[in-house]
Design an enzyme around this catalytic site. Sequence first.
Site, PDB file in Angstrom:
ATOM      1  N   GLU A 168      38.020  87.614 -34.461  1.00 47.09           N
ATOM      2  CA  GLU A 168      37.955  87.854 -35.901  1.00 47.09           C
ATOM      3  C   GLU A 168      36.763  87.143 -36.527  1.00 47.09           C
ATOM      4  O   GLU A 168      36.348  86.065 -36.082  1.00 47.09           O
ATOM      5  CB  GLU A 168      39.227  87.351 -36.573  1.00 47.09           C
ATOM      6  CG  GLU A 168      40.476  88.074 -36.119  1.00 47.09           C
ATOM      7  CD  GLU A 168      41.744  87.509 -36.761  1.00 47.09           C
ATOM      8  OE1 GLU A 168      42.806  88.070 -36.486  1.00 47.09           O
ATOM      9  OE2 GLU A 168      41.654  86.512 -37.495  1.00 47.09           O
TER      10      GLU A 168
ATOM     11  N   CYS B 110      32.624  83.166 -41.422  1.00 47.91           N
ATOM     12  CA  CYS B 110      33.458  82.301 -40.598  1.00 47.91           C
ATOM     13  C   CYS B 110      33.575  82.990 -39.247  1.00 47.91           C
ATOM     14  O   CYS B 110      34.205  84.058 -39.146  1.00 47.91           O
ATOM     15  CB  CYS B 110      34.822  82.129 -41.269  1.00 47.91           C
ATOM     16  SG  CYS B 110      35.935  81.021 -40.403  1.00 47.91           S
TER      17      CYS B 110
ATOM     18  N   CYS C  73      42.792  80.098 -28.575  1.00 51.29           N
ATOM     19  CA  CYS C  73      42.450  78.673 -28.569  1.00 51.29           C
ATOM     20  C   CYS C  73      43.483  77.942 -27.727  1.00 51.29           C
ATOM     21  O   CYS C  73      44.672  78.263 -27.777  1.00 51.29           O
ATOM     22  CB  CYS C  73      42.427  78.109 -29.987  1.00 51.29           C
ATOM     23  SG  CYS C  73      41.915  76.369 -30.078  1.00 51.29           S
TER      24      CYS C  73
ATOM     25  N   CYS D  59      47.229  73.490 -32.066  1.00 45.76           N
ATOM     26  CA  CYS D  59      47.498  72.782 -33.318  1.00 45.76           C
ATOM     27  C   CYS D  59      48.669  73.484 -34.005  1.00 45.76           C
ATOM     28  O   CYS D  59      48.677  74.703 -34.166  1.00 45.76           O
ATOM     29  CB  CYS D  59      46.264  72.769 -34.210  1.00 45.76           C
ATOM     30  SG  CYS D  59      44.853  71.925 -33.442  1.00 45.76           S
TER      31      CYS D  59
ATOM     32  N   CYS E 130      48.308  76.240 -36.895  1.00 45.27           N
ATOM     33  CA  CYS E 130      47.228  77.213 -36.755  1.00 45.27           C
ATOM     34  C   CYS E 130      47.715  78.473 -36.063  1.00 45.27           C
ATOM     35  O   CYS E 130      48.285  78.412 -34.972  1.00 45.27           O
ATOM     36  CB  CYS E 130      46.072  76.591 -35.962  1.00 45.27           C
ATOM     37  SG  CYS E 130      44.726  77.732 -35.599  1.00 45.27           S
TER      38      CYS E 130
ATOM     39  N   CYS F  70      42.952  82.629 -39.721  1.00 47.42           N
ATOM     40  CA  CYS F  70      42.407  83.021 -38.421  1.00 47.42           C
ATOM     41  C   CYS F  70      43.521  83.363 -37.443  1.00 47.42           C
ATOM     42  O   CYS F  70      44.453  82.603 -37.252  1.00 47.42           O
ATOM     43  CB  CYS F  70      41.543  81.902 -37.859  1.00 47.42           C
ATOM     44  SG  CYS F  70      40.017  81.672 -38.781  1.00 47.42           S
TER      45      CYS F  70
END
Length: 352
Positions: free
Chosen positions: A95, A108, A115, A119, A122, A327
């Site tokens: 994205e 961005c 990932c 976290c 997120c 995101c």
Amino acid sequence: MLDNLLDLIPADAEDRLRAFAVERGEPEYRGAQVARRLWTNPAPDFASMTELPRAFRESLAERFAIPRLTIAARQRSADGTEKFLFRLPDGEAIETVAIPDGSRLTLCISSQAGCALKCSFCATGAMGFARNLAVHEIAGQVRELRMLDEPLLATNIVFMGMGEPMMNWKAVAPTLTILNDARGLAIGARHITVSTVGVLPGIVALSERPEQFRLAISIHRQQLMPINTKYPLADVIEAAKAFDRRVTFEYVMLGGVNDQPAHARQLAALAQRCRAFVNLIPLHAGGAGSFQATPLPRIMDFARLLRGSGIETAIRKSRGTDIAAACGQLRVERLGRRRPVGAEQHGDVHVA
């Protein structure tokens, strides 16, 4: 296999193209003409470079590649924010978010598909890690938006999309050169920010670059960001203190978790140690986990406490709330959740 010109920094690509032009009996300057069409005035393919002789264009296509990213979805918010889902040849998707603000347009961009850092607040972390992006896939996000019928020309770049850029430094480092180079995308270094959750070797590597790239660090407690076990916050702050440019602390406000006066005092003490600017970020609807957003009045009180301690502070305006602009949300919406590949199972994680 064709040589991928978009994985090369501009100087190397131009050198290779000039040599190829001479090899094919063309003037050397033809190579420079092609190089300008990679990033400065990007062309979708060699056939579109009509300023070049047809035979030379055909020769270029036989030797080199300038791969494209496919736009699988595009959404526009009422506030002007736009979100793009790019499909990659292997089926992965990433994205990019375009955020207009007066004369500025901030992109961005993503550096990984998914990932590995998990976290807890997120959406990208919740989907797990698939793979690192190549140079052409990172810088290509900016390139593709330049080639739209109504081009989106970035003035600012933030590595705050999907992924942890410092865990893909092998590709992020040359991407920074492409973004900044006058023969590349020619975006000023002070308008390019690399955001990290605190990957210490990456902070050191960025500080060793001569360009004035900016650094942003997400500051949260260990249980929210497990990476802090590997790179203790105290060490990260010391590295930020040694960084000779302004550092920004990114601080996501989580209702009842990290938004109390005591947290503000702790954050102020950290910011004072490295003269950091603090960006308070309201939790975006759709983020991972069961967290609640901190009410705006409490965020404003939190900001006043920081400013009272001499810390320059801003409250980030939420953008794109009507298009799932956090995101990872659009990717999950279109592709669903798939079994993630753990970082330890993937040989392509490159910490600086």
